[in-house]
Design an enzyme around this catalytic site. Structure first.
Site, PDB file in Angstrom:
ATOM      1  N   HIS A   1       3.861   5.620 -16.944  1.00  0.00           N
ATOM      2  CA  HIS A   1       3.351   5.231 -18.265  1.00  0.00           C
ATOM      3  C   HIS A   1       3.875   6.135 -19.371  1.00  0.00           C
ATOM      4  CE1 HIS A   1       0.008   8.277 -18.624  1.00  0.00           C
ATOM      5  NE2 HIS A   1      -0.027   8.169 -17.300  1.00  0.00           N
TER       6      HIS A   1
ATOM      7  N   ASP B   1       1.629  14.318 -18.496  1.00  0.00           N
ATOM      8  CA  ASP B   1       1.005  13.105 -17.964  1.00  0.00           C
ATOM      9  C   ASP B   1       1.222  11.988 -18.986  1.00  0.00           C
ATOM     10  OD1 ASP B   1      -0.685  11.137 -16.961  1.00  0.00           O
ATOM     11  OD2 ASP B   1      -2.524  12.184 -17.528  1.00  0.00           O
TER      12      ASP B   1
ATOM     13  N   ASP C   1       2.988   9.236 -11.241  1.00  0.00           N
ATOM     14  CA  ASP C   1       2.102   9.845 -12.230  1.00  0.00           C
ATOM     15  C   ASP C   1       1.830  11.279 -11.799  1.00  0.00           C
ATOM     16  OD1 ASP C   1       0.416  10.148 -14.422  1.00  0.00           O
ATOM     17  OD2 ASP C   1      -0.590   8.223 -14.101  1.00  0.00           O
TER      18      ASP C   1
ATOM     19  N   HIS D   1      -4.806  16.602 -18.740  1.00  0.00           N
ATOM     20  CA  HIS D   1      -5.554  16.156 -19.919  1.00  0.00           C
ATOM     21  C   HIS D   1      -5.952  17.325 -20.813  1.00  0.00           C
ATOM     22  CE1 HIS D   1      -6.824  11.777 -18.787  1.00  0.00           C
ATOM     23  NE2 HIS D   1      -5.539  12.012 -18.613  1.00  0.00           N
TER      24      HIS D   1
ATOM     25  N   GLU E   1      -1.912   2.887 -20.000  1.00  0.00           N
ATOM     26  CA  GLU E   1      -2.486   3.450 -18.783  1.00  0.00           C
ATOM     27  C   GLU E   1      -3.691   4.329 -19.064  1.00  0.00           C
ATOM     28  OE1 GLU E   1      -3.176   6.206 -15.411  1.00  0.00           O
ATOM     29  OE2 GLU E   1      -2.702   6.679 -17.509  1.00  0.00           O
ATOM     30  N   GLU E   2      -3.625   5.131 -20.132  1.00  0.00           N
ATOM     31  CA  GLU E   2      -4.704   6.082 -20.404  1.00  0.00           C
ATOM     32  C   GLU E   2      -6.024   5.393 -20.756  1.00  0.00           C
ATOM     33  OE1 GLU E   2      -4.661   9.015 -19.633  1.00  0.00           O
ATOM     34  OE2 GLU E   2      -2.640   9.851 -19.802  1.00  0.00           O
TER      35      GLU E   2
END
Length: 348
Positions: free
Chosen positions: A70, A187, A241, A321, A221-222
């Site tokens: 992503h 990410d 990922d 994150h 995706e998030e």
């Protein structure tokens, strides 16, 4: 195979990707870059209505294997403008508010203007506010201080800022001489760079995989529905990922992670076993872990009704994150495992 990876290409593409703001749904500039890169590698690119894309590399048979990563990242959106002229935000993606406190950011208006700012709590100074240390870090207590001379709602609105404008976070990217890479948004831009490193290896070495390779680049995706649609002819699907690190997990920042199970349940037994056997055969640094608070684009495809076998791998990323870090060795191990998998004859 690791020695054949064009490392300069992968790192250069990753650096360019990290420099482009792309919170979920605001990915056009990043996708334009990747479409151009696909063209340079001679790989066909099809834009999808949702904003993502499908890259197709023909193989010896038309039966495709699907890979996905992503392009979208965490970010925020203007929720409202306060009487003080400061901005209240609404998060895009599942990050903790304390992870963005003090972060520089950019507000992107729908007319194409960009404004610099800083994300702060509503009690940002210990010299002024008695609750500065103890104030709960949640959306209601966070705001953006714009680097503009504004002191009222009307003055901020006069800049053209309105609710619904996107907010991107400064990635603070650093590529260190010893191989460490630290940045927000590894990410999953590290995963995207790995897929293009794979494509570059296939192109330069004129490798023809046994099966056609279809790469889906997703842009939501998030927020949970990135690859909820995939081409119907795909029956085997690998999400690339980031691998999580910490607690009782064995993955490190130099490994390729093979995820056996995440919050949505186990990944396909045969695919996961094959990935482990190939990692062992190629003598890669790898780890097999379970991620109880994680979901991927492979699980999004399953939830979307795709009749597929699915697996999940990716470079180990610490402090996901938040202020993330990986090592370039994790990228090489991930690319090598992908190459080994797609070059295997089906059923072997």
């Amino acid at each position: 195979m690791i020695d054949q990876i064009n490392r300069a290409y992968v790192l250069n593409l990753l650096q360019r990707l990290l420099s482009i703001p792309s919170p979920s749904g605001y990915c056009r500039q990043a996708m334009n870059l990747l479409e151009q890169e696909a063209g340079k590698l001679g790989v066909s690119f099809e834009s999808l209505p949702k904003g993502g894309g499908v890259l197709t590399l023909p193989g010896q048979s038309d039966e495709p294997i699907g890979l996905t990563a992503h392009v979208d990242t965490l970010g925020a959106m203007v929720r409202s403008i306060k009487a003080s002229g400061r901005i209240r935000l609404s998060s895009i993606g599942g990050f903790a508010m304390n992870s963005i406190e003090g972060e520089y950011c950019t507000v992107h208006t729908r007319e194409g203007r960009e404004y610099s700012g800083t994300i702060l709590t509503t009690s940002p100074s210990v010299h002024v506010y008695p609750d500065a240390r103890d104030l709960k870090r949640e959306e209601a207590n966070m705001e953006i201080r714009l680097d503009e001379k504004v002191g009222s709602k009307a003055e901020t609105e006069a800049l053209g800022i309105r609710p619904g404008d996107y907010i991107s976070f400064d990635p603070r990217t650093r590529f260190l001489p010893n191989g460490w890479i630290k940045s927000r948004h590894l990410d999953d831009k590290a995963g995207v760079a790995c897929l293009f490193g794979l494509l570059e290896w296939l192109s330069v070495n004129q490798k023809l995989p046994p099966r056609t390779v279809k790469i889906i680049l997703s842009v939501y995706e998030e927020v949970g529905h990135g690859s909820s649609y995939i081409p119907e002819d795909i029956r085997e699907f690998i999400a690339v990922d980031m691998g999580a690190i910490g607690d009782d997990l064995t993955c490190t920042e130099q490994d390729v992670s093979i995820c056996a199970k995440d919050s949505t349940g186990p990944y396909d037994y045969d695919m996961t076993t094959k990935l482990i056997r190939l990692a062992e055969r190629e003598r890669l640094n790898f780890a097999v872990d379970l991620y109880p608070f994680y979901g991927s684009d492979a699980s999004a495809a399953l939830r979307g009704g795709s009749n597929i076998k699915a697996a999940l791998i990716g470079p180990g990323v610490q402090a996901s994150h938040a202020v993330e870090r990986t090592h370039e060795k994790a990228l090489w191990n991930t690319i090598a495992l992908l190459a080994a998998y797609i070059m295997e004859q089906p059923g072997s």
